[in-house]
Write an enzyme that holds these catalytic residues in place. Structure first.
Site, PDB file in Angstrom:
ATOM      1  N   GLU A  84      81.321  16.904  33.699  1.00 37.70           N
ATOM      2  CA  GLU A  84      81.461  18.097  34.928  1.00 37.70           C
ATOM      3  C   GLU A  84      81.829  17.728  36.483  1.00 37.70           C
ATOM      4  O   GLU A  84      81.125  16.427  37.012  1.00 37.70           O
ATOM      5  CB  GLU A  84      79.733  18.956  34.984  1.00 37.70           C
ATOM      6  CG  GLU A  84      78.931  19.557  32.660  1.00 37.70           C
ATOM      7  CD  GLU A  84      78.845  20.084  32.996  1.00 37.70           C
ATOM      8  OE1 GLU A  84      78.063  20.623  33.982  1.00 37.70           O
ATOM      9  OE2 GLU A  84      78.510  20.826  32.007  1.00 37.70           O
ATOM     10  N   HIS A 136      79.352  25.952  32.348  1.00 42.51           N
ATOM     11  CA  HIS A 136      78.139  25.651  32.773  1.00 42.51           C
ATOM     12  C   HIS A 136      76.942  26.631  33.577  1.00 42.51           C
ATOM     13  O   HIS A 136      77.032  26.950  34.832  1.00 42.51           O
ATOM     14  CB  HIS A 136      77.847  24.502  34.106  1.00 42.51           C
ATOM     15  CG  HIS A 136      76.376  24.000  33.357  1.00 42.51           C
ATOM     16  ND1 HIS A 136      76.029  22.663  33.964  1.00 42.51           N
ATOM     17  CD2 HIS A 136      75.480  25.130  33.194  1.00 42.51           C
ATOM     18  CE1 HIS A 136      74.911  22.325  33.762  1.00 42.51           C
ATOM     19  NE2 HIS A 136      74.238  23.294  33.223  1.00 42.51           N
TER      20      HIS A 136
END
Length: 525
Positions: A260, A278
């Site tokens: 990420e 997220h």
């Protein structure tokens, strides 16, 4: 006044709480690693979210740091072993975004069941593909929870309200807790075979990494739909793509990824796949909640010693801390005493509590004993890193709680296993606040442990105390207090003397040469 740095963007209420509680705070979001290292030595506490990386290098520069608080659940950005070795408490706020994350998982279940993103895109493109988007009901479907902790249990509650049947795989889920939640505890293989929807709510550990591997995905029920709002790395993303392409998995929705920000996942562009960046904790309410909680937790620790939601030290509420503080002082003294007297060949240590001490949280008492003991080996030991140092030395730690009440209203006993057998010391509190040694290696004695002291074992004989006093006086050493205990008249006696100055090896050698002296050691508390 303690000083805290907020190094990530956080709701303003966090800084407000610090200031209200009397904690100085600086808000400096967006620091580079080098900038953080340059200033971290000025702070007692560090409040972060996910952007700040608390690495070994940062911790090495954090000469005054006592606590790191993460506003959120995940602590992947904190080197916890390095923090523990440094003696820094690591906290998170596991409950502030629990409802938000659970609701996001439920939202993704609905999005998969009714193909909402694809239907939206199609409709806004001017199409009217009503027959293309044939969904499924969630009612009467089996939801498989991998992880039934705080967030998983909330998901279960919401799913039961939707009339789903919930099964759960969680090694830490007790049968009683499963009944309380209204769910069925199953093995992982049973869950994979039965679940129509699978949602993951477990931390990323060596045991859970790729828990949905290619092999386990192949064991799932054909047409299963999978949701992950927990941690990237729980699912083999390449294997999931293959299962989506083959149709074995009917749909998948991921809020978290192995890497990420996720900008090049193999799953992107795959049919029946939904992704979000997220967003599990991304609600106004959750951001306020975790900011408030992390500020309160850090403040409690710095101001009163309260420890909440710590990951590397036992929790100790702000209400417990004042009551436990004198016990912890006693425990640390006993640990230091036994460490100084018998530290060369220790293989195990036992901490026993009885009376009033047995009614308290024993973990902080054990931590204080280990801090005192490990202080013999290092001058940077505290309750946080003492257990870490004890494990490094292979020290077996045993805790015992006795219901009995003995000669004292409260008693803490510390026993160590040595090459010469087991030795123990015991202490109590006078007036519920003043630590006092009451037994040393089987000999009854009453003594305060403070400053420089002399420990002497000798044969009980007339004239010895006079000779010892003369020897110390000739060396210019003044005696503050004098504590004597003996096994029997004419037998072995123990002397503990507090002295106004330290003694050197030359004077110790002279004392050891006095008639009847078996042991003479200098102690420091």
């Amino acid at each position: 006044m303690p000083k805290v740095l907020i190094s990530d963007k956080m709701d303003p209420k966090a800084a407000a709480i610090f200031r209200e509680r009397g904690v100085e705070v600086d808000e400096k979001p967006g620091l580079t690693k080098e900038e953080l290292i340059a200033i971290i030595g000025d702070y007692d506490g560090l409040a972060i979210r996910s952007a700040t990386k608390v690495t070994k290098e940062v911790l090495a520069a954090a000469t005054n740091l006592k606590v790191v608080g993460r506003a959120g659940i995940g602590v992947d950005n904190i080197d916890i072993p390095a923090a523990s070795a440094k003696g820094v408490v690591v906290m998170n706020t596991p409950f502030g975004n629990s409802i938000t994350t659970a609701e996001h998982a439920i939202a993704l279940i609905f999005a998969l069941a009714r193909q909402l993103p694809e239907a939206d895109a199609s409709t806004q493109a001017g199409k009217w593909e009503k027959n293309r988007f044939m969904g499924v009901e969630v009612t009467n479907k089996v939801l498989g929870l991998i992880g039934a902790g705080n967030i998983g249990s909330i998901v279960a509650d919401r799913a039961l309200g939707l009339k789903m049947k919930v099964v759960a795989y969680d090694p830490f889920l007790s049968a009683e807790r499963a009944v309380e939640l209204g769910i069925e505890k199953v093995t992982l293989d049973e869950l994979l075979a039965r679940a129509d929807f699978i949602t993951l709510h477990t931390p990323l550990t060596d045991q859970t990494r790729n828990i949905l591997s290619a092999e386990n995905i192949a064991r799932t029920k054909p047409g299963v739909r999978i949701v992950n709002c927990a941690r990237g790395g729980l699912i083999d993303e390449a294997a999931l793509k293959a299962a989506l392409d083959s149709g074995h998995v009917a749909g998948a929705a991921l809020d978290v990824f192995v890497e990420e920000p996720a900008k090049a996942s193999p799953l992107f562009g795959t049919a029946n796949f939904i992704s979000t960046p997220h967003l599990g904790a991304s609600t106004d309410e959750a951001q306020v909640n975790v900011a408030i909680q992390v500020a309160e937790q850090i403040s409690d620790y710095l101001l009163s010693g309260g420890i909440t939601n710590a990951l590397n030290v036992p929790s100790l509420s702000a209400e417990e801390a004042p009551k436990l503080r004198p016990y912890m002082a006693l425990a640390e003294q006993l640990g230091s005493l036994v460490g100084q007297l018998a530290h060369d060949a220790l293989s195990g240590i036992g901490i026993e509590v009885e009376g009033a001490a047995a009614e308290l949280n024993q973990k902080p008492i054990t931590g204080a004993v280990l801090a005192g003991l490990m202080g013999v080996y290092s001058d940077t030991v505290n309750m946080v890193n003492a257990p870490f140092l004890a494990r490094e030395r292979g020290l077996d730690v045993r805790e015992v709680r006795h219901d009995r009440v003995g000669d004292y209203h409260t008693l803490v006993r510390v026993s160590v296993k040595t090459s010469e057998g087991e030795k123990s010391v015991a202490g109590t509190l006078f007036g519920d606040s003043s630590p006092r040694l009451v037994e040393i290696f089987g000999v009854k004695v009453e003594a305060d442990l403070a400053g420089d002291m002399l420990y002497i074992v000798n044969l009980d004989a007339p004239g010895f105390i006079g000779r010892l006093g003369t020897t110390l006086g000739a060396a210019g050493v003044n005696i503050g207090t004098f504590h004597l205990g003996r096994r029997s008249a004419g037998g072995e006696a123990v002397l503990l003397l507090s002295i106004d100055s330290s003694v050197d090896e030359s004077l110790l050698a002279t004392i050891r040469g006095l008639p009847g002296v078996k042991v003479a050691m200098a102690l420091r508390f």
